[in-house]
Motif scaffolding. Structure first.
Motif, PDB file in Angstrom:
ATOM      1  N   LEU A   1       0.831  -1.215   0.000  1.00 27.97           N
ATOM      2  CA  LEU A   1       0.000   0.000   0.000  1.00 27.97           C
ATOM      3  C   LEU A   1       0.864   1.263   0.000  1.00 27.97           C
ATOM      4  O   LEU A   1       0.484   2.280  -0.584  1.00 27.97           O
ATOM      5  N   ALA A   2       2.017   1.196   0.657  1.00 26.88           N
ATOM      6  CA  ALA A   2       2.935   2.343   0.629  1.00 26.88           C
ATOM      7  C   ALA A   2       3.375   2.622  -0.805  1.00 26.88           C
ATOM      8  O   ALA A   2       3.495   3.784  -1.217  1.00 26.88           O
ATOM      9  N   GLY A   3       3.597   1.560  -1.579  1.00 28.87           N
ATOM     10  CA  GLY A   3       3.931   1.744  -2.991  1.00 28.87           C
ATOM     11  C   GLY A   3       2.787   2.367  -3.765  1.00 28.87           C
ATOM     12  O   GLY A   3       2.996   3.203  -4.651  1.00 28.87           O
ATOM     13  N   ALA A   4       1.557   1.976  -3.410  1.00 28.30           N
ATOM     14  CA  ALA A   4       0.382   2.560  -4.070  1.00 28.30           C
ATOM     15  C   ALA A   4       0.278   4.055  -3.786  1.00 28.30           C
ATOM     16  O   ALA A   4      -0.213   4.820  -4.629  1.00 28.30           O
ATOM     17  N   MET A   5       0.727   4.488  -2.607  1.00 28.80           N
ATOM     18  CA  MET A   5       0.693   5.919  -2.288  1.00 28.80           C
ATOM     19  C   MET A   5       1.546   6.721  -3.268  1.00 28.80           C
ATOM     20  O   MET A   5       1.210   7.849  -3.647  1.00 28.80           O
ATOM     21  N   GLU A   6       2.648   6.113  -3.710  1.00 29.68           N
ATOM     22  CA  GLU A   6       3.520   6.775  -4.674  1.00 29.68           C
ATOM     23  C   GLU A   6       2.954   6.649  -6.093  1.00 29.68           C
ATOM     24  O   GLU A   6       2.949   7.616  -6.853  1.00 29.68           O
ATOM     25  N   GLY A   7       2.491   5.445  -6.431  1.00 27.44           N
ATOM     26  CA  GLY A   7       2.010   5.202  -7.792  1.00 27.44           C
ATOM     27  C   GLY A   7       0.689   5.867  -8.113  1.00 27.44           C
ATOM     28  O   GLY A   7       0.476   6.343  -9.232  1.00 27.44           O
ATOM     29  N   LEU A   8      -0.215   5.888  -7.134  1.00 28.93           N
ATOM     30  CA  LEU A   8      -1.548   6.458  -7.363  1.00 28.93           C
ATOM     31  C   LEU A   8      -1.672   7.889  -6.855  1.00 28.93           C
ATOM     32  O   LEU A   8      -2.600   8.593  -7.241  1.00 28.93           O
ATOM     33  N   GLY A   9      -0.749   8.291  -5.980  1.00 30.72           N
ATOM     34  CA  GLY A   9      -0.859   9.607  -5.370  1.00 30.72           C
ATOM     35  C   GLY A   9       0.213  10.589  -5.788  1.00 30.72           C
ATOM     36  O   GLY A   9      -0.025  11.524  -6.552  1.00 30.72           O
ATOM     37  N   THR A  10       1.437  10.368  -5.326  1.00 29.23           N
ATOM     38  CA  THR A  10       2.514  11.340  -5.523  1.00 29.23           C
ATOM     39  C   THR A  10       2.876  11.526  -6.991  1.00 29.23           C
ATOM     40  O   THR A  10       2.982  12.650  -7.476  1.00 29.23           O
ATOM     41  N   TYR A  11       3.085  10.412  -7.714  1.00 28.41           N
ATOM     42  CA  TYR A  11       3.586  10.496  -9.089  1.00 28.41           C
ATOM     43  C   TYR A  11       2.531  10.181 -10.153  1.00 28.41           C
ATOM     44  O   TYR A  11       2.588  10.724 -11.251  1.00 28.41           O
ATOM     45  N   GLY A  12       1.625   9.261  -9.853  1.00 30.68           N
ATOM     46  CA  GLY A  12       0.623   8.876 -10.837  1.00 30.68           C
ATOM     47  C   GLY A  12       1.184   8.047 -11.972  1.00 30.68           C
ATOM     48  O   GLY A  12       0.533   7.861 -13.009  1.00 30.68           O
ATOM     49  N   SER A  13       2.385   7.520 -11.802  1.00 29.93           N
ATOM     50  CA  SER A  13       3.036   6.708 -12.818  1.00 29.93           C
ATOM     51  C   SER A  13       4.180   5.962 -12.151  1.00 29.93           C
ATOM     52  O   SER A  13       4.386   6.076 -10.941  1.00 29.93           O
ATOM     53  N   MET A  14       4.944   5.206 -12.947  1.00 32.28           N
ATOM     54  CA  MET A  14       6.134   4.541 -12.415  1.00 32.28           C
ATOM     55  C   MET A  14       7.238   4.603 -13.452  1.00 32.28           C
ATOM     56  O   MET A  14       7.004   4.371 -14.645  1.00 32.28           O
ATOM     57  N   SER A  15       8.432   4.907 -12.993  1.00 32.38           N
ATOM     58  CA  SER A  15       9.593   4.993 -13.879  1.00 32.38           C
ATOM     59  C   SER A  15      10.571   3.873 -13.569  1.00 32.38           C
ATOM     60  O   SER A  15      10.562   3.302 -12.475  1.00 32.38           O
ATOM     61  N   VAL A  16      11.421   3.583 -14.535  1.00 28.96           N
ATOM     62  CA  VAL A  16      12.511   2.638 -14.300  1.00 28.96           C
ATOM     63  C   VAL A  16      13.413   3.209 -13.218  1.00 28.96           C
ATOM     64  O   VAL A  16      13.767   4.386 -13.238  1.00 28.96           O
ATOM     65  N   MET A  17      13.768   2.388 -12.238  1.00 35.16           N
ATOM     66  CA  MET A  17      14.551   2.854 -11.088  1.00 35.16           C
ATOM     67  C   MET A  17      16.010   2.432 -11.221  1.00 35.16           C
ATOM     68  O   MET A  17      16.301   1.275 -11.526  1.00 35.16           O
ATOM     69  N   SER A  18      16.898   3.360 -10.951  1.00 38.90           N
ATOM     70  CA  SER A  18      18.328   3.034 -10.944  1.00 38.90           C
ATOM     71  C   SER A  18      18.753   2.494  -9.582  1.00 38.90           C
ATOM     72  O   SER A  18      19.835   1.925  -9.437  1.00 38.90           O
ATOM     73  N   GLY A  19      17.898   2.713  -8.589  1.00 33.91           N
ATOM     74  CA  GLY A  19      18.186   2.238  -7.232  1.00 33.91           C
ATOM     75  C   GLY A  19      16.901   2.133  -6.441  1.00 33.91           C
ATOM     76  O   GLY A  19      15.808   2.325  -6.981  1.00 33.91           O
ATOM     77  N   PHE A  20      17.029   1.844  -5.173  1.00 30.77           N
ATOM     78  CA  PHE A  20      15.863   1.661  -4.320  1.00 30.77           C
ATOM     79  C   PHE A  20      15.223   2.999  -3.938  1.00 30.77           C
ATOM     80  O   PHE A  20      15.873   4.050  -3.973  1.00 30.77           O
ATOM     81  N   THR A  21      13.953   2.935  -3.551  1.00 28.50           N
ATOM     82  CA  THR A  21      13.240   4.138  -3.112  1.00 28.50           C
ATOM     83  C   THR A  21      13.664   4.554  -1.709  1.00 28.50           C
ATOM     84  O   THR A  21      13.494   5.712  -1.325  1.00 28.50           O
TER      85      THR A  21
END
Length: 354
Positions: free
Chosen positions: A257-277
């Motif tokens: 759910l914490a990941g959903a807060m970023e995906g659905l709330g803060t950013y509204g998308s997901m990018s390729v990550m070079s490292g951990f959040t």
């Protein structure tokens, strides 16, 4: 009577130790600033202004607190069952991916789409927690090793899925449908268009759920019992394996759910990550400072959110590098981990006072 006194004393220590640890961490941070030629008053003033200086900063602070509450709950819930969930970071990533995937792929009204995306995130995180849980329960594989490895699996598998499934070899997905978004126009307007969203209410509700499960259900009693002593719990007729798996699944669901807060709330998308959040790793510190209790995690998350967002203003406001906040957080955790020393000092002063 003596038992009641001991209970009150233990509760008092559980409150005092985190408070004293925070104060010692801030004092140590001030000393470090002085040693390197910075003004600690200006440094902490800049930090405070960076977190609460205007409505925008306040909104950003609340936004940062939101995932910290959920990752703190994830780690704390596992701790209460005697398990060390280092994999909250990976569970955050798969939860983020699942929520964005549903946000892009499903066409439905908001009252269906948004809950479905949140459930997908919780399910993905729960599944990622199930793997170390079942390996621990059935084969005795230590959850720390498995969860650490699964963090990397989550990171690189998610990156590949973004490039090959969710996009056509791109490094970021499209924005999710508005019907799956946690973003709020009125919250953004009252906070000068910060990225604050409805997720804060979900996080606080999750804290209530954890408190209810642990303190008011037989399942919570069994989970705590297994955490205290697996052998005694098994002798008492409890299904230890089931409780280990259940604890890791629920823990993973909170992190998802914490990941959903970023995906659905803060950013509204997901990018390729070079490292951990680092949300999952910070969640370990939040849980430790919060003494693995739901209310403690909320207050610890608030402190961490203030420190992380406020730190951004320190270089421009006072010339103090943002890395100092990481040092302060590390010192706070060090003092929490050394709680027996603080307890000994308090008891010593108490005896001398008599």
């Amino acid at each position: 009577m003596r038992q009641v006194t001991l209970m009150i004393s233990n509760r008092l220590f559980n409150i005092l130790i985190p408070v004293i640890s925070v104060l010692l961490g801030l004092i140590a941070g001030a000393i470090i600033m002085l040693i390197f030629g910075y003004n600690p008053i200006q440094g902490y003033s800049a930090l405070w202004y960076g977190a609460f200086g205007d409505l925008y900063f306040m909104g950003e602070t609340v936004r940062q607190i939101t995932p910290y509450i959920l990752t703190g709950l994830a780690v704390a819930f596992a701790f209460r069952s005697g398990l060390f969930n280092i994999g909250a970071e990976g569970q955050v990533i798969v939860g983020w991916l699942a929520s964005v995937w549903v946000g892009l792929a499903v066409d439905a009204p908001m009252y269906i789409h948004l809950p479905l995306a949140l459930l997908a995130a919780a399910a993905a995180g729960g599944l990622w927690g199930f793997i170390p849980g079942i390996l621990k329960a059935k084969l005795g594989v230590h959850e720390v090793i498995v969860t650490i490895m699964l963090n990397y699996v989550a990171l690189y598998v998610s990156n590949e899925l973004i490039r090959s499934v969710l996009t056509d070899s791109l490094d970021a997905t499209e924005q999710i449908a508005p019907t799956a978004s946690l973003a709020s126009e009125w919250l953004q307007q009252i906070t000068s268009f910060s990225r604050m969203h409805y997720g804060i209410f979900i996080a606080l509700f999750a804290a209530i759920i954890m408190w209810f499960i642990i303190q008011r259900t037989s399942t919570g009693y069994e989970l705590k019992s297994v955490g205290f002593n697996e052998h005694a719990s098994k002798y008492a007729g409890m299904n230890v394996s089931k409780n280990i798996v259940l604890s890791m699944v629920i823990s993973g669901a909170f992190a998802g759910l914490a990941g959903a807060m970023e995906g659905l709330g803060t950013y509204g998308s997901m990018s390729v990550m070079s490292g951990f959040t680092n949300l999952g790793f910070d969640g370990i510190a939040v849980a430790l400072l919060g003494a693995n209790t739901a209310i403690g995690v909320v207050f610890a998350a608030i402190l961490f959110g203030i420190l992380k967002v406020g730190a951004v203003n320190m270089p421009t406001g006072s010339g103090v590098p943002t890395e100092l906040v990481d040092i302060i957080i590390a010192l706070i955790i060090f003092f929490v981990a050394s709680s027996y020393i603080i307890r000994w000092v308090i008891l010593r002063f108490k005896k001398e006072g008599k």
